[in-house]
Design a protein around this motif. Structure first.
Motif, PDB file in Angstrom:
ATOM      1  N   THR A  65       9.564  -6.497  -1.374  1.00 48.98           N
ATOM      2  CA  THR A  65       9.490  -6.231   0.068  1.00 48.98           C
ATOM      3  C   THR A  65       8.796  -4.909   0.342  1.00 48.98           C
ATOM      4  O   THR A  65       7.958  -4.814   1.241  1.00 48.98           O
ATOM      5  CB  THR A  65      10.902  -6.237   0.684  1.00 48.98           C
ATOM      6  OG1 THR A  65      11.525  -7.491   0.410  1.00 48.98           O
ATOM      7  CG2 THR A  65      10.851  -6.013   2.176  1.00 48.98           C
ATOM      8  N   GLY A  66       9.129  -3.884  -0.417  1.00 53.56           N
ATOM      9  CA  GLY A  66       8.466  -2.589  -0.247  1.00 53.56           C
ATOM     10  C   GLY A  66       6.971  -2.675  -0.503  1.00 53.56           C
ATOM     11  O   GLY A  66       6.164  -2.109   0.241  1.00 53.56           O
ATOM     12  N   LEU A  67       6.597  -3.385  -1.548  1.00 52.25           N
ATOM     13  CA  LEU A  67       5.183  -3.563  -1.864  1.00 52.25           C
ATOM     14  C   LEU A  67       4.472  -4.316  -0.736  1.00 52.25           C
ATOM     15  O   LEU A  67       3.380  -3.934  -0.307  1.00 52.25           O
ATOM     16  CB  LEU A  67       5.021  -4.306  -3.187  1.00 52.25           C
ATOM     17  CG  LEU A  67       3.602  -4.651  -3.625  1.00 52.25           C
ATOM     18  CD1 LEU A  67       2.762  -3.394  -3.795  1.00 52.25           C
ATOM     19  CD2 LEU A  67       3.628  -5.460  -4.908  1.00 52.25           C
ATOM     20  N   LEU A  68       5.091  -5.379  -0.240  1.00 52.53           N
ATOM     21  CA  LEU A  68       4.492  -6.154   0.849  1.00 52.53           C
ATOM     22  C   LEU A  68       4.332  -5.321   2.113  1.00 52.53           C
ATOM     23  O   LEU A  68       3.277  -5.363   2.756  1.00 52.53           O
ATOM     24  CB  LEU A  68       5.339  -7.395   1.152  1.00 52.53           C
ATOM     25  CG  LEU A  68       5.294  -8.516   0.139  1.00 52.53           C
ATOM     26  CD1 LEU A  68       6.351  -9.562   0.455  1.00 52.53           C
ATOM     27  CD2 LEU A  68       3.915  -9.149   0.090  1.00 52.53           C
ATOM     28  N   LEU A  69       5.357  -4.553   2.474  1.00 56.00           N
ATOM     29  CA  LEU A  69       5.285  -3.741   3.694  1.00 56.00           C
ATOM     30  C   LEU A  69       4.213  -2.655   3.591  1.00 56.00           C
ATOM     31  O   LEU A  69       3.461  -2.420   4.544  1.00 56.00           O
ATOM     32  CB  LEU A  69       6.645  -3.127   4.000  1.00 56.00           C
ATOM     33  CG  LEU A  69       7.729  -4.104   4.448  1.00 56.00           C
ATOM     34  CD1 LEU A  69       9.057  -3.380   4.619  1.00 56.00           C
ATOM     35  CD2 LEU A  69       7.327  -4.822   5.723  1.00 56.00           C
ATOM     36  N   ARG A  70       4.147  -1.984   2.433  1.00 56.52           N
ATOM     37  CA  ARG A  70       3.105  -0.954   2.252  1.00 56.52           C
ATOM     38  C   ARG A  70       1.713  -1.574   2.319  1.00 56.52           C
ATOM     39  O   ARG A  70       0.808  -1.028   2.948  1.00 56.52           O
ATOM     40  CB  ARG A  70       3.299  -0.224   0.922  1.00 56.52           C
ATOM     41  CG  ARG A  70       4.422   0.765   0.911  1.00 56.52           C
ATOM     42  CD  ARG A  70       4.419   1.665  -0.326  1.00 56.52           C
ATOM     43  NE  ARG A  70       4.179   0.987  -1.587  1.00 56.52           N
ATOM     44  CZ  ARG A  70       5.131   0.439  -2.348  1.00 56.52           C
ATOM     45  NH1 ARG A  70       6.392   0.495  -1.967  1.00 56.52           N
ATOM     46  NH2 ARG A  70       4.831  -0.143  -3.495  1.00 56.52           N
ATOM     47  N   ALA A  71       1.535  -2.712   1.657  1.00 59.59           N
ATOM     48  CA  ALA A  71       0.218  -3.356   1.627  1.00 59.59           C
ATOM     49  C   ALA A  71      -0.190  -3.845   3.012  1.00 59.59           C
ATOM     50  O   ALA A  71      -1.330  -3.632   3.432  1.00 59.59           O
ATOM     51  CB  ALA A  71       0.228  -4.519   0.639  1.00 59.59           C
ATOM     52  N   ILE A  72       0.718  -4.475   3.722  1.00 59.13           N
ATOM     53  CA  ILE A  72       0.389  -4.991   5.057  1.00 59.13           C
ATOM     54  C   ILE A  72       0.116  -3.843   6.023  1.00 59.13           C
ATOM     55  O   ILE A  72      -0.825  -3.888   6.813  1.00 59.13           O
ATOM     56  CB  ILE A  72       1.508  -5.924   5.568  1.00 59.13           C
ATOM     57  CG1 ILE A  72       1.518  -7.217   4.749  1.00 59.13           C
ATOM     58  CG2 ILE A  72       1.317  -6.237   7.048  1.00 59.13           C
ATOM     59  CD1 ILE A  72       2.700  -8.129   5.021  1.00 59.13           C
ATOM     60  N   GLY A  73       0.924  -2.785   5.963  1.00 59.67           N
ATOM     61  CA  GLY A  73       0.693  -1.633   6.837  1.00 59.67           C
ATOM     62  C   GLY A  73      -0.649  -0.972   6.586  1.00 59.67           C
ATOM     63  O   GLY A  73      -1.406  -0.681   7.526  1.00 59.67           O
ATOM     64  N   LEU A  74      -0.974  -0.748   5.323  1.00 60.29           N
ATOM     65  CA  LEU A  74      -2.262  -0.139   4.977  1.00 60.29           C
ATOM     66  C   LEU A  74      -3.421  -1.061   5.350  1.00 60.29           C
ATOM     67  O   LEU A  74      -4.451  -0.606   5.857  1.00 60.29           O
ATOM     68  CB  LEU A  74      -2.298   0.194   3.489  1.00 60.29           C
ATOM     69  CG  LEU A  74      -3.545   0.878   2.949  1.00 60.29           C
ATOM     70  CD1 LEU A  74      -3.790   2.200   3.669  1.00 60.29           C
ATOM     71  CD2 LEU A  74      -3.416   1.106   1.448  1.00 60.29           C
ATOM     72  N   ALA A  75      -3.253  -2.343   5.138  1.00 62.76           N
ATOM     73  CA  ALA A  75      -4.306  -3.307   5.472  1.00 62.76           C
ATOM     74  C   ALA A  75      -4.579  -3.323   6.969  1.00 62.76           C
ATOM     75  O   ALA A  75      -5.732  -3.326   7.393  1.00 62.76           O
ATOM     76  CB  ALA A  75      -3.909  -4.701   4.996  1.00 62.76           C
ATOM     77  N   TRP A  76      -3.522  -3.335   7.760  1.00 63.81           N
ATOM     78  CA  TRP A  76      -3.714  -3.349   9.209  1.00 63.81           C
ATOM     79  C   TRP A  76      -4.368  -2.065   9.693  1.00 63.81           C
ATOM     80  O   TRP A  76      -5.213  -2.104  10.582  1.00 63.81           O
ATOM     81  CB  TRP A  76      -2.381  -3.595   9.911  1.00 63.81           C
ATOM     82  CG  TRP A  76      -2.140  -5.054  10.080  1.00 63.81           C
ATOM     83  CD1 TRP A  76      -1.793  -5.944   9.111  1.00 63.81           C
ATOM     84  CD2 TRP A  76      -2.300  -5.795  11.279  1.00 63.81           C
ATOM     85  NE1 TRP A  76      -1.705  -7.197   9.645  1.00 63.81           N
ATOM     86  CE2 TRP A  76      -2.002  -7.137  10.968  1.00 63.81           C
ATOM     87  CE3 TRP A  76      -2.649  -5.463  12.569  1.00 63.81           C
ATOM     88  CZ2 TRP A  76      -2.067  -8.145  11.922  1.00 63.81           C
ATOM     89  CZ3 TRP A  76      -2.691  -6.460  13.520  1.00 63.81           C
ATOM     90  CH2 TRP A  76      -2.409  -7.791  13.188  1.00 63.81           C
TER      91      TRP A  76
END
Length: 188
Positions: free
Chosen positions: A18-29
């Motif tokens: 979950t942490g990896l997904l949230l960091r990746a999605i936030g940075l991507a956006w």
């Protein structure tokens, strides 16, 4: 294979994934929005801004992860973010280009309203439903990239657990992880 209950295997790994997904999605956006705002502000589509997104879309997740690992730069969140940002950029760039040409936005620009106010008061409400749909697609895309990224970078998350369960034919663990991912896709 692990001789422990499946819930004990999945519990600690959920927070890692979950942490990896949230960091990746936030940075991507962040990357996609900044790139799309800069690209869409001009009159003609910029080849300079569209080329990196097109190249990143053509590279498979595992290949990009392997390249970052060999180059000893970046990490799992950056790899996932680059893949998500490339796809999100294309959508956001097109949506913003259309939004900048809406009559109410042109009128507001003609009246001298500042860029920040244009974005907050005129563009964001018009793009709200499209951004919600794109956020849902970002989650699904990030989940599909989770397995190769966690395996290549040796991140102890759900993707790596699913990979090991598939290799060892551990059906209870594999089924539990797949049900969790299916629920995440369903509720996103």
């Amino acid at each position: 294979q692990y001789d422990v209950p499946v819930s004990e295997l999945i519990g600690p790994r959920i927070s890692t994934s979950t942490g990896l997904l949230l960091r990746a999605i936030g940075l991507a956006w962040l990357m996609a929005l900044v790139g799309a705002l800069i690209s869409s502000a001009g009159r003609k589509p910029s080849f300079l801004w569209r080329t990196p997104a097109t190249v990143l879309l053509a590279i498979p997740t595992a290949a990009l992860a392997t390249f970052c690992l060999l180059a000893d730069s970046g990490g799992p969140a950056l790899v996932m973010a680059l893949l998500l940002a490339a796809r999100d950029f294309k959508f956001l760039d097109q949506a913003l280009r259309k939004a900048w040409l809406e009559p109410h936005v042109l009128q507001a620009r003609a009246q001298g309203i500042g860029t920040y106010r244009l974005l907050v008061a005129h563009l964001a409400p018009a793009l709200g439903p499209q951004l919600g749909a794109l956020a849902s697609l970002s989650i699904v895309t990030a989940l599909s990239a989770l397995v190769p990224v966690e395996v290549i970078f040796n991140v102890p998350g759900l993707g790596q657990l699913a990979w090991n369960a598939a290799l060892n034919r551990d059906l209870p663990v594999l089924l539990a992880v797949m049900i969790l991912m299916a629920l995440a896709v369903t509720f996103s």
